[in-house]
Design an enzyme around this catalytic site. Sequence first.
Site, PDB file in Angstrom:
ATOM      1  N   GLU A 260       0.121  -0.755   5.972  1.00  0.00           N
ATOM      2  CA  GLU A 260       1.197  -0.100   6.713  1.00  0.00           C
ATOM      3  C   GLU A 260       1.042   1.410   6.691  1.00  0.00           C
ATOM      4  O   GLU A 260       1.348   2.090   7.674  1.00  0.00           O
ATOM      5  CB  GLU A 260       2.552  -0.510   6.130  1.00  0.00           C
ATOM      6  CG  GLU A 260       3.740  -0.246   7.059  1.00  0.00           C
ATOM      7  CD  GLU A 260       4.310   1.160   6.969  1.00  0.00           C
ATOM      8  OE1 GLU A 260       5.106   1.530   7.846  1.00  0.00           O
ATOM      9  OE2 GLU A 260       3.972   1.901   6.008  1.00  0.00           O
TER      10      GLU A 260
ATOM     11  N   ASP B 202       0.843  -1.190   0.000  1.00  0.00           N
ATOM     12  CA  ASP B 202       0.000   0.000   0.000  1.00  0.00           C
ATOM     13  C   ASP B 202       0.883   1.246   0.000  1.00  0.00           C
ATOM     14  O   ASP B 202       2.022   1.237   0.485  1.00  0.00           O
ATOM     15  CB  ASP B 202      -0.968   0.002   1.184  1.00  0.00           C
ATOM     16  CG  ASP B 202      -0.277   0.068   2.533  1.00  0.00           C
ATOM     17  OD1 ASP B 202       0.733  -0.631   2.719  1.00  0.00           O
ATOM     18  OD2 ASP B 202      -0.757   0.813   3.416  1.00  0.00           O
TER      19      ASP B 202
END
Length: 397
Positions: free
Chosen positions: A140, A75
């Site tokens: 994250e 991500d």
Amino acid sequence: MPSTDPVANLQNLIRCPSVTPAEGGALTALAAMLSPLGFQVQRMMAREDGTPDVENLYARLGTEGPHLMFAGHTDVVPVGTESDWSHPPFAAEIADGMLFGRGAVDMKGGIACFVAAMARVIARNGAPKGSVSFLITGDEEGPSINGTIKLLKWAADKGERWDACLVGEPTNPESLGDMIKIGRRGSLSGAITVHGVQGHAAYPHLADNPVRGAIKLAEALMNPPFDAGTENFQPSNLEVTTIDTGNAATNVIPARVTAKFNIRFNDRWSEDSLKAEIRRRLEAAAADPLLRPGRQPIRFELVWADRPSQVFLTRNEALTGALSTAIEAITGKTPQLSTTGGTSDARFIKDYCPVVEFGLVGQTMHMVDERVAVADLETLTAIYERFIEGWFANAGA
């Protein structure tokens, strides 16, 4: 074998718009790289009320020990204003020796290089005598609730055990080989609400301004310093990040004010001892009448944020030694073993096995025109290759 090329790997990953928490095709692209290498790939969806669902990936090659984990995230943060970019953020274009794109250094680049390193090791020598796994999250850059922490538990509940972990976050401040992260300071946040009595600004004797109390408490939190640092860590540092009354009027004394703070703390403190010290400071300041002559002690409430991050330090010569040796062999530099910076998902992994972090140069992470030198991708891949071979040679001895 296409996955031996870190540049092509990274271009494939960047072209997946995986802005947190969207998978964006990035895990699918990664699975397509790993499966031909013999990895058994599993996808895991994590959920929790009040948070977005997040898809994660776990892949393993081998069934025996020793077991090396590579951890990271696909991500990325939002691109901001796309027109500000000189190259489209998800096009993965190369210009003047630089590969542009969101996630280029944070941290699709590290993933691309480790995949390429594994592919080269396998092509040259076959699979390592042991196991290698990829633990990749899509959370994250988000709340970090449905990502690594849940993926680790999910895998451990299935019987997975690891001997060491390398996180591919961008750790180098200036050039490849500068720095290995061997630990991180802890992180603790809280909010203080100070109560007063609302009133007219022209008649302060009929009111009780909580801003005065909030200023006093905030000062007590920031001064004096908590410590001067320790052998392995920077000094602990507390910052007041917001003070808010919710009051838009300039002629009204507010009824209450909330101040929020965050402290990054070193190994002189535990969570409990730090909370006790902060409360001690607040209570002492609340009783000080300097800003509130003739008033009762400041009335305040202290609420701690959930999920504090604990300080940790990795002391594992087999892991740090193999990585340092690989960096020196490829770059000629002796890396600094550091605990600087913010938190990362290593804070979760350290509960399962020794963990260090090493990746690309982080100067452009989260910026417009995030980019990586194409030459650095080849260098990092070579470092990872040498590290994989060196770690298994020592761990299996």
